[in-house]
Design an enzyme around this catalytic site. Structure first.
Site, short mmCIF file in Angstrom:
data_model
loop_
_atom_site.label_atom_id
_atom_site.label_comp_id
_atom_site.label_asym_id
_atom_site.label_seq_id
_atom_site.Cartn_x
_atom_site.Cartn_y
_atom_site.Cartn_z
N ASN A 63 -1.99 3.77 -8.84
CA ASN A 63 -0.46 3.41 -8.35
C ASN A 63 -0.39 3.22 -6.76
O ASN A 63 -0.47 1.73 -6.38
CB ASN A 63 0.59 4.75 -8.58
CG ASN A 63 1.91 4.20 -8.55
OD1 ASN A 63 2.12 3.12 -7.89
ND2 ASN A 63 2.76 4.86 -8.94
N ASP A 64 -0.47 4.08 -5.94
CA ASP A 64 -0.35 3.96 -4.57
C ASP A 64 -1.37 2.91 -3.98
O ASP A 64 -1.23 2.34 -3.21
CB ASP A 64 -0.52 5.27 -3.87
CG ASP A 64 0.71 6.14 -4.38
OD1 ASP A 64 1.62 5.83 -4.48
OD2 ASP A 64 0.42 7.45 -4.26
#
Lengths: 105, 470
Positions: free
Chosen positions: B396-397
Site C-alpha cells: 500500500n504505502d
C-alpha cells in the site's frame, strides 16, 4: 579533566576496541544488497549471542551446593544465550538454503 | 610447572577469543554477499563454538580456579537443552513466521545480557558499575521490546498509540536515567542498592514495552533492526565486566552493523530514526476534503487474466498482505505460468516492504522465485513506463504517489515504487482499508488502476485457474 584522562587511561584498550569495531561494523555492512538484509540481520543477531560466554563464566563459578535465586538466573542466562546462538545460526542457515537452491537451478 | 600451565591456559584462552573475533568479522563480511553467505554463517558459528568450549575448559576466576567439573556438567546440560530447542524450533517453523522467530531469538539474547549484568552487579570484584548498569538497561529493553515486537508480528499484540505515549516514554526514560545516575553516585542510598537494581531492571523492562507498543507495522523493519543492535551493545557491555575481548568486539560489531542497517531502513523511508520512534505516522490520518480523488474501479477475474496473459511485461509489487495471506507459493505459480506463456515477470522490492528488513526476499525465495527476478526499487523504477501491467499484492504505502507530490502527506518524501507510471495497474487488496500509515492511496483512484478485492491467496488461486483456461 584529570578524571577523564584517568578514565581513558584505565579503559584505553577497550576504547580502542570499541572505536575500531564500530568502523569495522559499518565497513562490513555498507553496500549489502537488500536480498541479504534478513539473513545478515539474523546472522548478526546470532553473533550477539556471544553473551553466552558471560553466562558460562557466571554459571561456571556459581555455588552449586544449594538452590539460590542466583543459580536459577544463571541457568536461565545460559539457556537464553544458547537459544540466541543456536536458534540464530540455524535460522540464518535455513534462510540461506533457500537462496542457494535457486542459484544452482 | 603448575604456574606455567596456568599461564598457558590463559594465553590459549585469549588467543581463542582472538580467533573467534576474527571468525565473527569474516563471517559477517561473507554474509553480505549471496555467493558466500552460507559459508559466512558457518564461520561465525564456528567462532562462537570455539569461544564457548575454550571458556568452559580454560576460564579461571579471580582466585585462579578453573570451572569445577560439576559446574561444567550443569552448563553443558543447559546448553544442550537450549541448542536442541533453538535448533528444532528454527528448523520446524514456517517461513512466514520468520520475522517473529528472529525477534524472539533477539529477545533471548537481550534477556541473557540483562541477567548477567543483574547478577554481576552484586559481585564485589566487579569494578565497572557503569557498564554493568548500561548492560542491564539496554539488555532489558532489547528483551521486552523484542518480545512485544514478536507478539505484534505474531498478531497477539496490537498497536497501542495514544497521544500521551510520547510523554510516558520520555518520563520512563528519564526515570531510568535517574536511577542509573543515583546508583553511580549515591554512597549511602536511602533504599538499598540491591533493591534499587531490581527496580531498575523492572523499569527498563517496562520501558521496552512502551517503546515498541506504539510502533506501527510499517515501521517494524526499522525497530527490529534497532533492537538487534541493542542486543549487540548489551552483550558488549557485559564483555566489559569480564574484560572479555570476544564479547566486546562481537557485541560492538553487531551493534554497529545493526545501527547501520537501521539507518538504511530509515533512509529508505526518508525519515529520521527519531521520527520512527516517536511515531509521526498515523497522526494526520484524515483525508483532505478539498482534493478530488476520483472513483474506484474494480476488475473481474476474467478481465484480469486476459490482461495478464496477453501482455509483455509484468511487474509484481509484493507487500505485507502477501505474507499475511501466505500467498507466496501461489504468487510464484502465477509467475511461472505467465513466464511459460512468454510474459516477462519481475518483482519490485521496496526496501521496507514487509515486517523485517529483506522480508519479501526471504518470502519469495521460499516459494522458489529465483532471486535474479527480485529487482530493487531504484533499479526497477526507470523501467516502469515500459511496464504493461503492475500487480500490487498486499502493498500500500510503498506505491502511494502521495509520497511524491502531496507535501501535506505524512509519507511525503518517502521513495516509492512508481507503479502509477506503468500502463495498467491491478491492485489486489482485501478491502478499502488504509495502509499502516492510515492515509488515502491515490494510486487506487488512478485512471489506469483496477482493483481486485479479496484475500490475496484466494484471488491469486482463482486468477491462476482462469489463466490456465485461456
Amino acid at each position: 579533566m584529570e578524571q577523564v584522562l584517568l578514565y581513558f587511561n584505565e579503559y584505553k584498550e577497550a576504547i580502542f576496541i570499541i572505536i575500531l569495531s564500530i568502523f569495522l561494523g559499518i565497513e562490513v555492512i555498507s553496500n549489502v544488497p537488500s536480498v541479504l538484509h534478513t539473513p545478515l540481520m539474523s546472522g548478526a543477531n546470532a553473533i550477539s549471542g556471544v553473551i553466552i560466554i558471560g553466562g558460562i563464566i557466571l554459571l561456571g563459578h556459581a555455588d552449586l551446593s544449594g538452590f539460590s535465586l542466583e543459580l536459577a538466573l544463571g541457568i536461565l542466562a545460559v539457556l537464553f544465550g544458547t537459544l540466541n546462538v543456536a536458534g540464530g545460526f540455524v535460522v540464518t542457515d535455513r534462510m540461506l538454503d533457500m537462496f542457494k537452491k535457486k542459484k544452482s537451478n | 610447572m603448575p604456574e606455567n600451565t596456568m599461564q598457558y591456559g590463559e594465553i590459549i584462552l585469549d588467543f581463542s577469543y582472538l580467533v573467534a573475533a576474527i571468525l565473527f568479522v569474516i563471517g559477517l563480511k561473507l554474509l553480505s554477499k549471496p555467493e558466500s553467505a552460507k559459508r559466512g554463517n558457518l564461520y561465525a558459528a564456528a567462532g562462537m563454538v570455539l569461544a564457548m568450549i575454550t571458556t568452559l575448559i580454560l576460564h579461571k576466576d579471580a582466585e585462579g580456579n578453573n570451572i569445577a567439573l560439576t559446574n561444567v556438567i550443569v552448563i553443558v546440560a543447559v546448553i544442550t537443552v537450549g541448542t536442541v530447542i533453538g535448533a528444532v524450533v528454527a528448523r520446524r517453523i514456517k517461513m512466514t513466521a520468520m520475522p517473529q522467530l528472529v525477534s524472539f531469538y533477539n529477545a533471548t539474547g537481550g534477556a541473557a545480557s540483562a541477567l548477567v549484568a543483574l547478577m554481576e552487579y552484586s559481585n564485589p570484584d566487579n569494578t565497572s558499575i557503569l557498564v554493568t548498569l548500561l548492560g542491564l538497561v539496554i539488555g532489558s529493553i532489547a528483551f521486552s521490546g523484542s518480545m512485544i515486537a514478536y507478539g505484534k508480528l505474531d498478531g497477539w499484540v496490537k498497536d497501542w498509540l495514544s497521544p500521551l505515549m510520547k510523554y510516558i516514554n520520555l518520563f520512563m526514560l528519564a526515570l531510568v536515567t535517574v536511577i542509573v545516575v543515583y546508583l553511580m553516585v549515591a554512597v549511602n542510598p536511602m533504599v538499598s542498592k540491591e533493591v534499587l537494581i531490581y527496580i531498575l531492571f523492572i523499569m527498563a523492562l517496562v520501558y521496552g514495552v512502551f517503546f515498541v507498543m506504539p510502533i506501527g507495522g510499517a515501521d517494524m523493519p526499522v525497530i527490529i533492526s534497532l533492537l538487534n543492535s541493542f542486543t549487540g551493545i548489551a552483550a558488549a557491555m557485559a564483555g566489559f565486566i569480564y574484560s572479555n575481548q570476544a564479547m566486546i568486539l562481537g557485541g560492538i560489531f553487531v551493534g554497529a552493523a545493526g545501527t547501520i542497517l537501521t539507518i538504511l531502513m530509515c533512509r529508505a523511508m526518508n525519515r529520521s530514526l527519531l521520527n520512527v520512534i516517536v511515531g509521526a505516522f498515523g497522526g494526520g490520518g484524515a483525508v483532505k476534503g478539498d482534493k478530488e480523488i476520483g472513483i474506484i474501479k474494480e476488475i473481474s477475474l476474467s478481465d484480469a487474466s486476459v490482461l495478464l496473459n496477453y501482455t509483455q511485461k509484468v511487474v509484481i509489487v509484493p507487500g505485507y498482505g502477501l505474507a499475511a495471506a501466505q500467498a507466496q507459493h501461489i504468487c510464484s505459480e502465477l509467475d511461472k505460468l505467465l513466464t511459460d506463456r512468454g510474459v516477462e515477470v519481475k518483482y519490485a522490492i521496496h526496501p521496507v516492504a514487509g515486517r523485517m528488513p529483506g522480508h519479501m526476499n526471504v518470502l519469495l525465495a521460499e516459494a522458489d522465485v529465483p532471486y535474479e527476478k527480485l529487482v530493487e526499487m531504484d533499479d526497477i523504477n526507470p523501467d516502469m513506463p515500459n511496464t504493461d501491467v503492475v500487480v500490487v499484492i498486499g502493498a500500500n504505502d510503498v506505491v502511494n504517489p502521495a509520497a511524491l507530490d502531496d507535501a501535506s502527506s505524512p509519507i511525503y518524501g518517502m521513495p516509492i515504487i512508481n507503479a502509477h507510471e506503468s500502463k495498467n495497474i491491478i491492485v489486489m487488496k482485501r478491502g478499502m482499508g488504509k495502509g499502516y500509515a492510515a492515509i488515502e492511496n491515490y494510486l487506487f483512484y488512478n485512471d489506469k488502476t483496477r482493483m481486485l478485492f479479496g484475500n490475496a491467496k484466494d484471488s491469486l488461486q482463482k486468477l491462476v485457474a482462469e489463466i490456465k483456461n485461456l
